[in-house]
Design a protein around this motif. Structure first.
Motif, PDB file in Angstrom:
ATOM      1  N   ALA A   1       4.792  -5.335   7.640  1.00  0.00           N
ATOM      2  CA  ALA A   1       4.894  -4.412   6.474  1.00  0.00           C
ATOM      3  C   ALA A   1       6.085  -3.661   6.779  1.00  0.00           C
ATOM      4  O   ALA A   1       6.469  -3.657   7.904  1.00  0.00           O
TER       5      ALA A   1
ATOM      6  N   ARG B   1       2.094  -9.028   0.497  1.00  0.00           N
ATOM      7  CA  ARG B   1       1.690  -8.389  -0.510  1.00  0.00           C
ATOM      8  C   ARG B   1       3.276  -7.567  -0.742  1.00  0.00           C
ATOM      9  O   ARG B   1       3.558  -6.655   0.443  1.00  0.00           O
ATOM     10  N   TYR B   2       3.644  -7.458  -1.895  1.00  0.00           N
ATOM     11  CA  TYR B   2       5.000  -6.841  -2.105  1.00  0.00           C
ATOM     12  C   TYR B   2       4.211  -5.624  -3.215  1.00  0.00           C
ATOM     13  O   TYR B   2       4.640  -6.010  -4.488  1.00  0.00           O
ATOM     14  N   GLU B   3       3.997  -4.475  -2.752  1.00  0.00           N
ATOM     15  CA  GLU B   3       3.796  -3.571  -3.693  1.00  0.00           C
ATOM     16  C   GLU B   3       5.165  -2.719  -4.073  1.00  0.00           C
ATOM     17  O   GLU B   3       5.932  -2.388  -3.401  1.00  0.00           O
TER      18      GLU B   3
ATOM     19  N   THR C   1       5.515  -1.025   0.269  1.00  0.00           N
ATOM     20  CA  THR C   1       4.646  -1.212   1.279  1.00  0.00           C
ATOM     21  C   THR C   1       4.777  -0.492   2.608  1.00  0.00           C
ATOM     22  O   THR C   1       5.988  -0.662   2.911  1.00  0.00           O
TER      23      THR C   1
ATOM     24  N   THR D   1       1.794  -4.921  -7.950  1.00  0.00           N
ATOM     25  CA  THR D   1       1.889  -5.611  -6.693  1.00  0.00           C
ATOM     26  C   THR D   1       2.016  -7.262  -6.757  1.00  0.00           C
ATOM     27  O   THR D   1       1.398  -7.856  -7.386  1.00  0.00           O
TER      28      THR D   1
END
Length: 609
Positions: free
Chosen positions: A521, A420-422, A327, A428
Motif C-alpha cells: 500500500a 487495489r489502486y484507489e 491508497t 478503484t
C-alpha cells in the motif's frame, strides 16, 4: 461513490535468454550448468547438513553506534574500476565454491537449492546465474554455490518462516515495517511489482546494521512472491523527497546492491532514484562507481511523474510522487494464531517430502536431458515444473510465516496477487496478477495431461480461457472458480477444496493462512519519520573521490539556485504534503554553514579536485 472495476493485464512475452526463449547455444549452457550442479553435489565433502542457526539474542545486545565505524564508503573495500570489481567477484566466488564443498555436504547444497527455487521453474533459477555471468558456465556455477552458501550461513529460510510475528524479536525489525519506509504497491505495465523506499523515513543510526540486513533479506524474500511467471523482476523506487545526510545509510544501500547483484541475481528490473535533491549529486558521484555495472545500468533518475509514465502510468503511481493512487499505507499488526500451521510438524514433513520426491524426479530426468535426452524427457521435465509449483503452494502455509500482505488479502498464497489502486477521482482499479500460473490453473493442466492431453494443448486451453475470462474453464470447474474468484466472481467464498483434487483450490486461497509477500500500500507524506539529531561523525569525511566526468551522466539532478542555497542548511525533516519535489527552506542561509553544509562542501571540494 466511485466505481470499482478490474483493469486488463498487458501481455508479458518471454525475453531472450529466459525459459521459453532460448537459443540452441543458451540451452546447451543450461544443460551444462545442471551437469555442474550434479557434479558439485556429489563431490561436496563437508559435514554440515543444514543452515547455521542465527543467534538472535546476540543481535539484541548490538548497539546501533557500533556501526558508525563502518558508515564510511571508503571502508567498503569495493573497487571503483569495473574490471577490478569483476576480478574480485570471480576470486570471491571461486573461494566460496571451495568453502561450500569443504564445509557443507551435498545434501545441504540440494536442500538450499530447492528451498531457493520455491515455486519458480528450476531452469529459471539456473538461468539467472547464467545471464548474470554472461553464459560462462563455470562462473555461473561458482556464483550459484556462493549464493547457496550465503543462504545457509545466514539461515535465510528461518527468517521467512518466522514471519512478521516471529521476527519481532530482532531489534527494531517491526519498526521498519510500521514506519512505512518500505512496501510494495502495484506493478509497472510489464507486471513487475513496484517496491517503494521512502529514504527520508530511514535514519542511518536508528537500528543496528545487522537488524537492517535481516530486514533487507526478509523483504527481498517476500517481494519474490509478488513476481508471477513469466515476470521475475521488481522495480525499486527510491523516493528521495525530503532526503538529508542523516538518511544516507552507506551500509544499507551497499548491502541492498550486494544482494541484488550476488544473491538475487537478475531480479532487478529498474531502480528509480526519484526527486533527488541537489546534495545527492555529490553522493552519486561517490556511490555510482561503487555499484556493480549491471545494477548501475538499471538506475534511472526521475523528478516527476511524466518522466516514468511510459513504464508506470499515473493510475499505478502513488499520489505522493505525482501519480493518481491515493491508497494509504497501513501496517496490519500480526494476529494471534496466524502462524499455528507452522506448529504442525507432521503435515509439514509430509508436504516437504512430497515436494522433494518431485525434485528427485526432476533431477533424475534432468540428468538424462542434460546429456541429450529425448522429447519425452523434455515433456516430463515441463510437467514436473508444474507439479513442483503446486507442491510449493501446498507446502508454504507450513513453512512461511504470515506477513501484512496476507493479512490484507493482497496475496492468496496460491499464486494470485490482487492490487487495489484507489484513484483521486474516487474510482478503484482492481489489478489481478497470476491467474495463468496459479495453483488452480496448474492443477487443471496437470490433470488433463495425465488424462491424455498434451501439455501444449492444456496450456493453449488456459490461454483461451484467460482471454475470454472463462474462469470455470481456466480453473477446471465452477466450484473452484468461485473459490478463487469469489462467489459468482464477486466476494470470496469461505471454504476449501481438498488439495488432492486436481481442479481444487488449496486451503490458503480461501483462508489466507499461507504467508509471504511484503507490506503493500502506498504512503502519505504526513507519516514522516521523527526527526533525530545528526550523528557527530562526518559520514563523507573520507569518501573516495569520483570522476568528475561521471557527473555528466546524472540526469534530473542539476541544481537550481534555490537548491544550491538548500545545500547549506539542514533540510526539513519532511516535505510539504503532496509535494513532488523537495523545496528549499524559506530561510536564507547565512555565511555560517550548518554541519550538513560544511560536510557537503568538503565532499564537493574533494570531488572537484
Amino acid at each position: 461513490m466511485g466505481k470499482e472495476y478490474e483493469i486488463p493485464n498487458e501481455p508479458v512475452p518471454a525475453l531472450p535468454g529466459y525459459v521459453g526463449n532460448l537459443t540452441d547455444e543458451q540451452e546447451q549452457k543450461l544443460r551444462e550448468i545442471w551437469q555442474g550442479y550434479f557434479d558439485t553435489c556429489e563431490k561436496a565433502t563437508g559435514s554440515k547438513k543444514g543452515a547455521q542457526k542465527q543467534d538472535l539474542e546476540a543481535l539484541k545486545n548490538q548497539k546501533a553506534e557500533d556501526d558508525k565505524a563502518k558508515a564510511d564508503p571508503k571502508n567498503s573495500g569495493i573497487a571503483k574500476d569495473d574490471k577490478a570489481k569483476d576480478a574480485a567477484k570471480e576470486a570471491e566466488e571461486a573461494a566460496a565454491l571451495k568453502a561450500l564443498m569443504d564445509e557443507y555436504g551435498g545434501e545441504a547444497l540440494r536442500d538450499a537449492y530447492w528451498k531457493f527455487v520455491k515455486g519458480d521453474s528450476p531452469d529459471t533459477a539456473m538461468l539467472r546465474f547464467l545471464r548474470a555471468r554472461k553464459w560462462d558456465v563455470s562462473r555461473a556455477l561458482a556464483m550459484l554455490c556462493t549464493c547457496m552458501k550465503w543462504r545457509l550461513d545466514n539461515d535465510v529460510e528461518a527468517l521467512q518462516e518466522r514471519g512478521d510475528a516471529g521476527n519481532e524479536q530482532i531489534p527494531h525489525f517491526l519498526e521498519q515495517q510500521r514506519s512505512g519506509k518500505t512496501y510494495a504497491l502495484g506493478t509497472a505495465i510489464n507486471e513487475q511489482p513496484i517496491c517503494y523506499i521512502h529514504v527520508r523515513k530511514h535514519l542511518t543510526f536508528g537500528q543496528p546494521s545487522s537488524s537492517m540486513e535481516k530486514y533487507v533479506i526478509y523483504a527481498m524474500e517476500s517481494f519474490r512472491l509478488l513476481m508471477q511467471p513469466p515476470n521475475d523482476k521488481v522495480v525499486l523506487m527510491f523516493d528521495l523527497t525530503g532526503f538529508g545526510l542523516k538518511n544516507m545509510d552507506w551500509n544499507c544501500i551497499l548491502y541492498i546492491v550486494k544482494c541484488l547483484e550476488a544473491f538475487y541475481p537478475e531480479s532487478l528490473g529498474t531502480l528509480y532514484i526519484h526527486n533527488a535533491p541537489w546534495i545527492f549529486k555529490g553522493i552519486w558521484m561517490v556511490l555510482g562507481p561503487l555499484l556493480d555495472p549491471v545494477v548501475r545500468s538499471k538506475v534511472v533518475f526521475s523528478s516527476k511523474a511524466t518522466d516514468i509514465e511510459g513504464h508506470i502510468p499515473p493510475s499505478r503511481l502513488i499520489a505522493d510522487l505525482g501519480g493518481n493512487v491515493t491508497t494509504g499505507f497501513e501496517f496490519t499488526e500480526p494476529q494471534d494464531g496466524e502462524n499455528d500451521l507452522l506448529k504442525n510438524e507432521g503435515e509439514r514433513k509430509k508436504r516437504f517430502d512430497h515436494f522433494m520426491e518431485l525434485a528427485d524426479e526432476f533431477e533424475e530426468v534432468t540428468r538424462k536431458w542434460s546429456k541429450g535426452g529425448s522429447a519425452e524427457d523434455e515433456e516430463k521435465r515441463n510437467l514436473l515444473v508444474l507439479k513442483l509449483r503446486v507442491a510449493q503452494f501446498e507446502l508454504e502455509p507450513y513453512t512461511r510465516g504470515t506477513t501484512v500482505a496476507h493479512r490484507q488479502h493482497i496475496i492468496d498464497g496460491q499464486g494470485i496477487v490482487k492490487w487495489r489502486y484507489e484513484q483521486k477521482d474516487g474510482d478503484t482499479q482492481i489489478h489481478v496478477v497470476g491467474r495463468r500460473a496459479c495453483a488452480a490453473t496448474l492443477r487443471r493442466e496437470i490433470a488433463e495431461v495425465e488424462n491424455g492431453s498434451s501439455l501444449k494443448e492444456a496450456q493453449e486451453k488456459s490461454e483461451k480461457a484467460l482471454e475470454a475470462k472463462d474462469w470455470a474453464t481456466l480453473y477446471g470447474d465452477e466450484k473452484t472458480a468461485q473459490l478463487v474468484e469469489g462467489g459468482k466472481y464477486g466476494e470470496v467464498v469461505a471454504g476449501t477444496l481438498d488439495a488432492s483434487d486436481a481442479a481444487g483450490a488449496a486451503a490458503g486461497a480461501a483462508t489466507g493462512a499461507a504467508a509471504g509477500g511484503a507490506a503493500a500500500a502506498a504512503t502519505s507524506n504526513d507519516d514522516a519519520a521523527p526527526a533525530a539529531a545528526e550523528p557527530v561523525t562526518e559520514e563523507f569525511k573520507d569518501a573516495p573521490e569520483a570522476s568528475a566526468a561521471h557527473a555528466e551522466s546524472v540526469p534530473a539532478v542539476q541544481p537550481t539556485k534555490e537548491q544550491e542555497a538548500q545545500a547549506a542548511v539542514e533540510p526539513e525533516p519532511a516535505p510539504k504534503p503532496a509535494a513532488t519535489k523537495a523545496e528549499a527552506p524559506a530561510d536564507t542561509p547565512t555565511k555560517e554553514k550548518s554541519g550538513l553544509g560544511r560536510r557537503f562542501s568538503k565532499l564537493m571540494s574533494k570531488v572537484a579536485a
